[in-house]
Each structure stands twice: as C-alpha cells, then as structure tokens.
Design a protein around this motif. Structure first.
Motif, PDB file in Angstrom:
ATOM      1  N   GLU A 130     119.830  72.612  58.735  1.00 27.55           N
ATOM      2  CA  GLU A 130     118.864  71.582  59.129  1.00 27.55           C
ATOM      3  C   GLU A 130     117.735  71.450  58.081  1.00 27.55           C
ATOM      4  N   ALA A 156     114.974  70.002  58.140  1.00 26.59           N
ATOM      5  CA  ALA A 156     113.614  70.101  58.695  1.00 26.59           C
ATOM      6  C   ALA A 156     113.072  71.519  58.576  1.00 26.59           C
ATOM      7  N   ARG A 187     110.924  71.635  55.598  1.00 28.61           N
ATOM      8  CA  ARG A 187     109.678  70.860  55.716  1.00 28.61           C
ATOM      9  C   ARG A 187     108.660  71.580  56.609  1.00 28.61           C
ATOM     10  N   GLU A 188     109.182  72.356  57.571  1.00 25.57           N
ATOM     11  CA  GLU A 188     108.296  72.978  58.563  1.00 25.57           C
ATOM     12  C   GLU A 188     107.702  74.311  58.108  1.00 25.57           C
TER      13      GLU A 188
END
Ligand code: 16G
Length: 191
Positions: free
Chosen positions: A10, A12, A15-16
């Motif tokens: 994933e 994300a 990014r997180e």
C-alpha cells in the motif's frame, strides 16, 4: 504474465510516515530537505511494481551484487510470492518523466520477520540498498534507509537490522544504526 503498475504494498504507508523528526527521532538531517513524498526534483519514491522490470530494476541491483536477468514470468512469480506474505516492502526511486514511465535509479527493501520471542514480535531487515552510480551524492541512500527504518518502526518491529560491508559502516551510522555486539555469520553455498 503481464507486467503492470500494481504496487507491492500500500503506497499510503510511505506517505503516512512521521517525517517531522523530533527528540526521539533517529532521522538524520537532509540538506536540501527531502522526504518520501518529495525525494528530489523529477524523482518519485514508491513501492516496486512488476513494470519496473523493464525500467532498469535489475541493472540497479547488479551494482550491489550478482543480479542476473530473470524472465517476466520469474519476476512476476517472485513478486506475487512476496506480495502474498505482506512482509516485503521493496521501494524504488524512479525518474518521473521519462520514456517507459521512468527509469529506476535506486532501490531498498524492508522485510518483516515474525517471531515467537518478545510476545510474537517482529524484526525488520533492511536489504538490497543500492543507488545507481550516476545518482550518488543526492541523499537517496540516506532517504531510502531512513524511510524503511521509519516504516519498520511504524509496522511494530522491535528492531531493524542490516548487514553491510565495512566500507559502508560510517554511512549507516549516520542514518542511525550502530554496530551490534553480535557477529554476523554465514554458511555460504554460492559466491
Ligand atoms: C549487502 C546488502 C544485502 C545484500 C548483500 C548481497 C544492504 C544493507 N546489505 O550485504 O542486503 O543481500 O549485500 O551480497 O544493502 P551477496 O550477494 O554477496 O549476498
């Protein structure tokens, strides 16, 4: 088997990551500032996908060790196997706007290993950290290792380890690693 843009994990998750630093952070300093979302002008840091086979992924790996070409089927098999486990986080840095959707210029891998000790803990291993020779000196190695170290922490690893040549010890010390009291040993079947 067709090659495509499906990410190995994933996106994300990258990014997180908490890239803000702070007192308990082991993040090194970056000058100019870079981050997983902004790795440098014209560059993108993202999970590996099978289309990267034709973007020079193996050419970059071969700057670390033997990385003979594999067929698309072999590559997709390996990719699918890694993806199914959910424990492989291979990231690449690619040039954003070039033919074929970008050449791979750097890569690194985090693997999470499951244990029974420490209440079924996870250990992270950083592997295959390579920056293509034309792209060295742009903080990409530091960025990749820091990204995967933070990811290991976020995924709940109680420690993240790596093996490196004596020449690279100083580099890894700068990104927050310390030599272990333990000795790395191996039983080698092929060179
Ligand atoms: C280095 C790499 C390791 C890789 C090995 C390959 C890092 C931090 N370490 O130790 O991940 O697997 O080289 O060398 O990137 P080999 O082909 O001789 O095992």
């Amino acid at each position: 088997m067709p090659l495509d843009e499906t990410p190995l994990f994933e996106p994300a998750l990258l990014r997180e990551l908490d890239w803000s630093g702070g007192p308990s952070s082991s993040l090194p300093s970056f000058s100019p500032a870079v981050s997983p979302s902004e790795p440098g002008p014209g560059l993108l840091l993202r999970p590996l996908c099978t289309a990267d086979l034709h973007r020079g992924f193996f050419k970059v790996l071969s700057q670390l060790t033997r990385a003979d070409d594999v067929t698309p089927d072999q590559f997709v098999d390996g990719f699918e196997r890694m993806k199914r486990t959910g424990d492989y986080y291979v990231v690449v840095v690619v040039e954003e706007d070039s033919e074929l959707g970008g050449r791979v210029v750097a890569t690194a891998t985090l693997i999470t290993e499951h244990k029974f000790i420490r209440s079924c803990a996870k250990r992270g291993r950083v592997e295959e950290v390579v920056v293509s020779d034309a792209w060295r000196g742009k903080q990409l190695g530091k960025l990749l290792v820091s990204t995967l170290t933070l990811l290991g922490r976020k995924l709940g690893c109680y420690k993240v380890t790596l093996e490196c040549s004596p020449d690279n010890v100083a580099f890894y010390q700068k990104v927050g690693y310390a030599a272990s009291d333990e000795t790395y040993m191996q039983c080698r079947f092929r060179n």
